[in-house]
Design an enzyme around this catalytic site. Structure first.
Site, PDB file in Angstrom:
ATOM      1  N   CYS A 118     -14.192 -20.490  80.792  1.00 55.37           N
ATOM      2  CA  CYS A 118     -15.588 -19.696  80.800  1.00 55.37           C
ATOM      3  C   CYS A 118     -17.298 -20.302  80.977  1.00 55.37           C
ATOM      4  CB  CYS A 118     -15.958 -20.494  78.220  1.00 55.37           C
ATOM      5  SG  CYS A 118     -14.433 -19.907  77.305  1.00 55.37           S
ATOM      6  N   HIS A 142     -23.340 -19.505  75.168  1.00 57.75           N
ATOM      7  CA  HIS A 142     -21.242 -18.482  75.812  1.00 57.75           C
ATOM      8  C   HIS A 142     -21.297 -18.513  74.348  1.00 57.75           C
ATOM      9  CE1 HIS A 142     -17.728 -18.049  76.198  1.00 57.75           C
ATOM     10  NE2 HIS A 142     -17.529 -19.259  75.821  1.00 57.75           N
ATOM     11  N   ASN A 146     -15.705 -13.933  71.720  1.00 58.89           N
ATOM     12  CA  ASN A 146     -15.201 -15.287  72.856  1.00 58.89           C
ATOM     13  C   ASN A 146     -14.786 -13.546  74.310  1.00 58.89           C
ATOM     14  OD1 ASN A 146     -15.387 -17.071  75.053  1.00 58.89           O
ATOM     15  ND2 ASN A 146     -14.323 -18.266  73.512  1.00 58.89           N
TER      16      ASN A 146
HETATM   17  O1  UT7 Z   1     -14.719 -20.667  74.370  1.00 56.37           O
HETATM   18  C1  UT7 Z   1     -13.919 -21.809  75.530  1.00 56.37           C
HETATM   19  C2  UT7 Z   1     -14.692 -22.629  74.133  1.00 56.37           C
HETATM   20  N1  UT7 Z   1     -13.780 -22.522  72.776  1.00 56.37           N
HETATM   21  C3  UT7 Z   1     -14.907 -22.888  71.499  1.00 56.37           C
HETATM   22  O2  UT7 Z   1     -15.935 -23.297  71.600  1.00 56.37           O
HETATM   23  C4  UT7 Z   1     -13.979 -23.386  70.444  1.00 56.37           C
HETATM   24  C5  UT7 Z   1     -14.951 -24.254  69.286  1.00 56.37           C
HETATM   25  N2  UT7 Z   1     -12.934 -24.709  68.386  1.00 56.37           N
HETATM   26  C6  UT7 Z   1     -14.142 -23.383  66.740  1.00 56.37           C
HETATM   27  O3  UT7 Z   1     -14.743 -22.078  67.828  1.00 56.37           O
HETATM   28  C7  UT7 Z   1     -13.264 -23.868  66.036  1.00 56.37           C
HETATM   29  O4  UT7 Z   1     -13.424 -25.119  66.168  1.00 56.37           O
HETATM   30  C8  UT7 Z   1     -12.120 -22.628  64.942  1.00 56.37           C
HETATM   31  C9  UT7 Z   1     -13.029 -21.658  64.815  1.00 56.37           C
HETATM   32  C10 UT7 Z   1     -11.316 -22.367  66.157  1.00 56.37           C
HETATM   33  C11 UT7 Z   1     -11.828 -23.963  64.036  1.00 56.37           C
HETATM   34  O5  UT7 Z   1     -12.606 -23.515  63.020  1.00 56.37           O
HETATM   35  P1  UT7 Z   1     -12.689 -24.723  62.376  1.00 56.37           P
HETATM   36  O6  UT7 Z   1     -13.660 -24.944  61.767  1.00 56.37           O
HETATM   37  O7  UT7 Z   1     -12.755 -26.354  62.815  1.00 56.37           O
HETATM   38  O8  UT7 Z   1     -11.353 -25.002  61.723  1.00 56.37           O
HETATM   39  P2  UT7 Z   1      -9.633 -26.271  61.929  1.00 56.37           P
HETATM   40  O9  UT7 Z   1      -9.419 -25.542  62.898  1.00 56.37           O
HETATM   41  O10 UT7 Z   1      -9.965 -27.090  60.968  1.00 56.37           O
HETATM   42  O11 UT7 Z   1      -9.045 -25.091  60.730  1.00 56.37           O
HETATM   43  C12 UT7 Z   1      -8.972 -24.979  59.259  1.00 56.37           C
HETATM   44  C13 UT7 Z   1      -8.157 -24.325  58.684  1.00 56.37           C
HETATM   45  C14 UT7 Z   1      -7.204 -25.363  58.905  1.00 56.37           C
HETATM   46  O12 UT7 Z   1      -5.878 -25.015  57.498  1.00 56.37           O
HETATM   47  P3  UT7 Z   1      -5.409 -26.453  56.562  1.00 56.37           P
HETATM   48  O13 UT7 Z   1      -4.733 -26.897  58.352  1.00 56.37           O
HETATM   49  O14 UT7 Z   1      -6.881 -26.424  57.194  1.00 56.37           O
HETATM   50  O15 UT7 Z   1      -4.981 -25.822  55.612  1.00 56.37           O
HETATM   51  C15 UT7 Z   1      -6.355 -23.450  59.875  1.00 56.37           C
HETATM   52  O16 UT7 Z   1      -5.185 -23.114  59.990  1.00 56.37           O
HETATM   53  O17 UT7 Z   1      -7.876 -23.040  58.366  1.00 56.37           O
HETATM   54  C16 UT7 Z   1      -6.919 -22.541  58.582  1.00 56.37           C
HETATM   55  N3  UT7 Z   1      -6.944 -21.680  59.964  1.00 56.37           N
HETATM   56  C17 UT7 Z   1      -7.131 -20.032  59.916  1.00 56.37           C
HETATM   57  N4  UT7 Z   1      -6.990 -19.192  58.285  1.00 56.37           N
HETATM   58  C18 UT7 Z   1      -7.108 -18.284  58.288  1.00 56.37           C
HETATM   59  C19 UT7 Z   1      -7.095 -21.699  60.894  1.00 56.37           C
HETATM   60  N5  UT7 Z   1      -6.940 -20.495  61.651  1.00 56.37           N
HETATM   61  C20 UT7 Z   1      -7.036 -19.647  60.834  1.00 56.37           C
HETATM   62  C21 UT7 Z   1      -7.789 -18.026  60.213  1.00 56.37           C
HETATM   63  N6  UT7 Z   1      -7.091 -17.369  59.342  1.00 56.37           N
HETATM   64  N7  UT7 Z   1      -7.481 -16.967  62.172  1.00 56.37           N
END
Ligand code: UT7
Length: 320
Positions: free
Chosen positions: A114, A247, A277
């Site tokens: 990225c 980004h 992204n």
């Molecule tokens: O380009 C390179 C750089 N990349 C990035 O910058 C990405 C950085 N990370 C992020 O943008 C975020 O961490 C994410 C968008 C990937 C995830 O958001 P989050 O607020 O950190 O969520 P999380 O991973 O803590 O997940 C929260 C909950 C989980 O469920 P439980 O364990 O709390 O029951 C996940 O299983 O959301 C669930 N979850 C989803 N639910 C519905 C994860 N993906 C999804 C989804 N739809 N697509």
């Protein structure tokens, strides 16, 4: 004489097919509400048959050259940032060269995921100021849809395909051009965002894997730090900045980074809602949107930043 790398034209290209959150929710266990709330993403574009990293890159270059009022034959350097090349080799940069009908120039790919566009811009800037070339095409182009695990809701909802390009020209000027770039990498975090395949390991292309929460945490800290560094290197303060082109990974990362530096949200270009992204393509795609809609004008102080797998991260400051 002050030789500076000046952006003479910007262009971008997107695949024909647009995929919105509702369509995705019909394929995997997710919802429009979750995706919008956690990321800000509403739609993304997905490459179809005949659309590749190199074809999208070539379309973006043609538009950038048209905006610069230049012919492809004037290009003597092509630096293409991608983590999703058409083939392992030859480089996608040489494919773009051939598609543009350029017989002889320097052409190579840069791989910093990225952060790729920032790395490519920095390398091209150094080569132009060093006299190795006079006119460069600097490209970020990706087809991440082809390395996504479409059954993994934690990653497949986040990415899209596209390309952005700038024509960078060496000019003797004090008024415009790139003022400073800063790049970083820390390979200890390679297992936080990676592809589980490759020519020298599994012999397969592999799929993207990410520990999203950890990447998020590092992103805000690293991006705020490198933005601070590039501003200091340019003799600027956050108040001098007209536009930040970040980004586009997650609207929450972008907001948190801007807040940490005291940059007002009105000065931040946000396109993650429509493109998702697009890895190395995201910064030049967002730059093109803000140039075409008239927000970014000649003379504006513009800063670019990105962070990605590796980890890699970087920033650039310029007077546009
Ligand atoms: O380009 C390179 C750089 N990349 C990035 O910058 C990405 C950085 N990370 C992020 O943008 C975020 O961490 C994410 C968008 C990937 C995830 O958001 P989050 O607020 O950190 O969520 P999380 O991973 O803590 O997940 C929260 C909950 C989980 O469920 P439980 O364990 O709390 O029951 C996940 O299983 O959301 C669930 N979850 C989803 N639910 C519905 C994860 N993906 C999804 C989804 N739809 N697509």
């Amino acid at each position: 004489m002050t030789l500076r790398s000046v952006i003479a034209g910007v262009g971008s290209a997107l695949p024909k097919r647009r995929l919105d959150n509702a369509e995705l929710a019909a394929q995997v266990d997710t919802s429009d509400e979750w995706i919008v709330e956690r990321t800000g993403i509403r739609t993304r574009y997905i490459a179809g048959e005949g659309e590749t990293t190199a074809t999208l890159a070539t379309e973006a270059c043609r538009k950038a050259l048209a905006e610069a009022g230049m012919d492809a034959t004037e290009v003597d350097l092509i630096v293409l940032a991608t983590a999703t090349p058409d083939q392992t080799f030859p480089s996608s940069a040489t494919k773009v060269q051939a598609l543009l009908g350029i017989r002889d120039c320097i052409a190579f790919d840069v791989h910093a995921v990225c952060t790729g566009f920032l790395y490519a811009l920095s390398v091209a800037d150094a080569m132009l100021r060093g006299g190795n070339a006079r006119t460069a095409l600097v490209i970020g182009a990706e087809t991440f849809s082809r390395i996504l695990d479409w059954e993994d809701r934690t990653t497949c909802v986040l990415f899209g395909d596209g390309a952005g390009a700038v024509v960078l020209r060496a000019e003797d000027t004090e008024d415009r051009g790139i003022l400073a770039t800063r790049l970083h990498a820390d390979g200890r975090h390679g297992d936080m965002l990676y592809v589980d395949g490759g020519p020298s390991t599994t012999g397969t292309v592999g799929k993207l894997r990410m520990k999203g929460r950890e990447v998020f945490r590092h992103a805000v800290v690293n991006l705020a730090d490198v933005l601070g560094e590039v501003l200091e290197a340019s003799g600027l303060t956050p108040d001098d900045v007209d536009w930040v082109v970040p980004h586009q990974a997650n609207a929450r990362i972008i907001d948190a980074t801007a807040r940490k530096l005291g940059l007002s949200p009105e000065r931040v270009v946000l396109t993650v809602d429509r493109h998702a992204n697009t890895s190395a393509a995201s910064v030049p795609l967002a730059l093109d949107v803000a140039v075409k809609d008239g927000r970014i004008k000649h003379g504006d102080v513009v800063v670019l930043e990105a962070m990605g797998g590796g980890f890699t991260w970087g920033a650039a400051a310029m007077r546009f």
